[in-house]
Design a protein around this motif. Sequence first.
Motif: not given
Length: 349
Positions: A113-115, A133-135, A156-164, A248-250
């Motif tokens: 999930s890039d965005t 939501i910043p990736r 725990y502490g996983a990168m958000f975009n790893s979920a996809y 940064s992603d921001l």
Amino acid sequence: MAGLDEHGDEGRPAGRRSRLLKTAGLTLAALLVLGAGAAGWVYWQLDDNITGVDINSALGDDRPPRALVTPSAGASASPLPSGALNILVLGSDSRDGAENRELGGGEGGSARSDTAMVVHLDAGRTAATVVSIPRDTLVTRPSCPLESGGESAETYGAMFNSAYTVGGPVCAVKTVETLTGVRMDHYLEIDFSGFADLVDALGGVTVTTEEDIDDDQSHLRLDAGTHHLDGEQALGLVRTRHGIGDGSDLGRIELQHTLVKALLERISALGLLTDVARLYDVADAVTGSLTTDTGLDSLGELIELGRSLHGLSADDVTTVTMPVVPAPSDRNRVVADEPEAGELWESLR
């Protein structure tokens, strides 16, 4: 009357006139049938383009509650939906297809999930809030059902975009709901090529950048100022992060918010409902690369959602980023800034 006799108009035999009228009537009827058939074929083609994922069945009841919908007084028998709604919108860097790879999707492996944006529509559909939501956000990634069977482990502490990457749309939705405590009523995903095709179908989009952009990874180079971008350039803009600010992603999210507003203004200015050819091009571009939940996986359902937003303009849309701070464990990552992040999500429930 001159030129008319018992045989028909202008001396034409009545039988011949009758045959001509019959032929004309049959031709008109055939054209109407062909027109209806073509319209049906177009509808079927666009409807068939959409990929649906049954997220509700996959996640079951272990989810945040749906928002309560209070019927408005005097509502008609079949009104357009007007209740508050939360939609998770993802842009994926899919590796499927040559066009996606050419646009930066990469070779092999799973998509990410890039965005990620949570779009909240207020009750009445007259205002909206888009929360990015910043990736790079570190989150608790919950246990998710897998297409191959079984479930992934809670992490725990996983990168958000790893979920996809781990569990596709289902895990992306579950991770967002775990992070926010907000029920995602719908899910929309579009890939690189679909986004670029959409912008091209709209005839490009005009944006103003506050600083020069020179990013080797997104392949975008723009001087500060106003530019009319084609699809590939617009995609480069929403992917740019290393050529602006601190990299940064921001900073990248700020560019994405600029483009969201510009796209809304472009769509409003075009008057798509009166331009059938362009409407078809836009619909074909969107549906051809679209994945949704099963509540939006038909053209009729998407049209109904779009019609319910007819009064929404770019000025009615607020864009924000989930409050974050640098992660204590990794200064290149971020975590939700509490209590501000929680207060933001609470306002969308």
